[in-house]
Design an enzyme around this catalytic site. Structure first.
Site, mmCIF file in Angstrom:
data_model
loop_
_atom_site.group_PDB
_atom_site.id
_atom_site.type_symbol
_atom_site.label_atom_id
_atom_site.label_comp_id
_atom_site.label_asym_id
_atom_site.label_seq_id
_atom_site.Cartn_x
_atom_site.Cartn_y
_atom_site.Cartn_z
ATOM 1 N N ASN A 191 53.772 17.469 22.567
ATOM 2 C CA ASN A 191 53.126 18.776 22.407
ATOM 3 C C ASN A 191 53.179 19.481 23.765
ATOM 4 O O ASN A 191 52.440 19.120 24.671
ATOM 5 C CB ASN A 191 51.674 18.554 21.943
ATOM 6 N N LYS A 206 52.223 22.343 24.504
ATOM 7 C CA LYS A 206 51.132 23.311 24.686
ATOM 8 C C LYS A 206 51.714 24.635 25.216
ATOM 9 O O LYS A 206 52.839 24.985 24.863
ATOM 10 C CB LYS A 206 50.055 22.731 25.600
ATOM 11 N N HIS A 264 44.463 20.998 16.638
ATOM 12 C CA HIS A 264 44.348 20.458 17.999
ATOM 13 C C HIS A 264 42.997 20.859 18.586
ATOM 14 O O HIS A 264 42.514 21.964 18.345
ATOM 15 C CB HIS A 264 45.494 20.973 18.880
ATOM 16 N N GLU A 308 42.150 21.863 21.365
ATOM 17 C CA GLU A 308 42.146 23.096 22.173
ATOM 18 C C GLU A 308 42.027 24.324 21.268
ATOM 19 O O GLU A 308 41.390 25.313 21.639
ATOM 20 C CB GLU A 308 43.409 23.140 23.049
ATOM 21 N N GLU A 320 42.790 12.104 18.845
ATOM 22 C CA GLU A 320 42.811 12.571 20.228
ATOM 23 C C GLU A 320 41.373 12.815 20.690
ATOM 24 O O GLU A 320 40.840 13.926 20.497
ATOM 25 C CB GLU A 320 43.602 13.872 20.342
ATOM 26 N N GLY A 342 44.232 15.170 28.939
ATOM 27 C CA GLY A 342 44.511 15.770 30.237
ATOM 28 C C GLY A 342 43.603 15.300 31.354
ATOM 29 O O GLY A 342 43.566 15.914 32.423
ATOM 30 N N SER A 402 46.107 11.396 27.446
ATOM 31 C CA SER A 402 46.487 10.750 28.709
ATOM 32 C C SER A 402 47.444 9.572 28.525
ATOM 33 O O SER A 402 47.394 8.605 29.287
ATOM 34 C CB SER A 402 45.238 10.319 29.489
ATOM 35 N N GLY A 407 50.908 15.053 25.658
ATOM 36 C CA GLY A 407 50.787 16.386 26.230
ATOM 37 C C GLY A 407 51.591 16.430 27.520
ATOM 38 O O GLY A 407 52.799 16.651 27.522
HETATM 39 P P1 13P Z 1 47.667 14.782 27.484
HETATM 40 O O1 13P Z 1 48.734 13.755 27.131
HETATM 41 O O2 13P Z 1 48.123 15.730 28.542
HETATM 42 O O3 13P Z 1 46.360 14.131 27.772
HETATM 43 O O4 13P Z 1 47.450 15.689 26.180
HETATM 44 C C1 13P Z 1 47.313 15.082 24.953
HETATM 45 C C2 13P Z 1 47.362 16.125 23.902
HETATM 46 O O5 13P Z 1 46.483 16.976 23.821
HETATM 47 C C3 13P Z 1 48.500 16.104 22.959
HETATM 48 O O6 13P Z 1 48.283 16.938 21.876
#
Ligand code: 13P
Length: 247
Positions: A10, A12, A95, A97, A164, A170, A206, A227
């Site tokens: 992803n 983002k 997601h 976010e 997640e 992140g 992560s 991510g």
């Molecule tokens: P990270 O791998 O950067 O922690 O993000 C995970 C994520 O939100 C994937 O959708």
């Protein structure tokens, strides 16, 4: 028996045409990997630039979201049919976010997942608790609610969930193996209750080349949703190869 694992990236709101070209070159040199389904979900604007990937056959495209409506007066939204036209096979929905910054409710996420499924996209439904919910020992309840809301709207067909935990995204703070295994069981049990049998459950939060092997080796983990690691071609490929080399 070895079961195929998903490695889904992803991007983002990251990446540009130069990164697409780097990723295509890296994936071309990687070649196909048995037992790994590799998917890249770039921003909508870069989907078309990935057309070259499709000739390789072993890489699939996904979107990071999909509209709640089929078409019409929804300025800024992208419909499932538009994503199909851009050669997407997958659509991430729900997601954290988007739940947080676009205030998407479970009902909105369910409508998106249903639209994606009806158009022929595989929905990748993100669920997960935030830190306060975990500290209040509400994590399972929150995730069960998120899962149930979507399953109620879906036709009984193959579906992917991604667990997640918000606090792991992140932050470099990956969930423990027992937390991951436990929540994957909760998701699977909830799906079984709704009679969904073809359910894959991924972990995201992560995941890096250093920790991917241990997570992917867990029994209930069907893959990872990446991510940060997905916008680093070396890291993405290292994780795909780790999935490929699992015993
Ligand atoms: P990270 O791998 O950067 O922690 O993000 C995970 C994520 O939100 C994937 O959708």
């Amino acid at each position: 028996m070895t079961v195929a694992k998903y490695v889904i990236g992803n991007w983002k709101m990251n990446g540009d045409y130069a990164l697409v070209m780097q990723m295509i070159a890296a994936l071309r040199s990687m070649g196909p990997l048995d037992n790994v389904t590799t998917v890249i979900c770039p921003p909508f604007t870069l989907l078309h630039s990935f057309a070259e990937l499709l000739g390789m056959g072993h890489i699939h495209l996904g979107a990071q979201d999909c509209g709640t409506e089929i078409s019409g007066a929804r300025t800024g939204d992208i419909s499932a049919a538009m994503l199909i036209e851009q050669n997407c096979r997958y659509a991430i929905v729900g997601h954290s976010e988007r739940r947080r910054y676009q205030m998407e409710s479970n009902e909105v996420v369910a409508a998106k997942a249903a639209n994606a499924q009806a158009a022929g996209l595989m929905p990748v439904i993100c669920v997960g608790e935030n830190l306060a919910e975990r500290e209040e020992e509400q994590a399972e309840i929150i995730v069960e609610e998120q899962v149930t809301a979507v399953l109620k709207k879906l036709k009984n067909a193959a579906v992917i969930f991604a667990y997640e935990p918000v606090w792991a995204i992140g932050t470099g703070q990956v969930a423990s193996h027992s937390d991951i295994a436990g929540m994957h069981d909760v998701i699977r049990a909830r799906a079984a209750k709704h009679d969904f049998k073809d359910v894959a459950v991924l972990y995201g939060g992560s995941v890096k080349p250093e920790n991917a092997g241990g997570i992917l080796a867990l029994g209930g983990v069907d893959g990872v949703l990446l991510g940060g690691a997905s916008i680093d071609p070396d890291a993405f490929i290292a994780i795909a190869k780790t999935a490929h080399h699992l015993p």
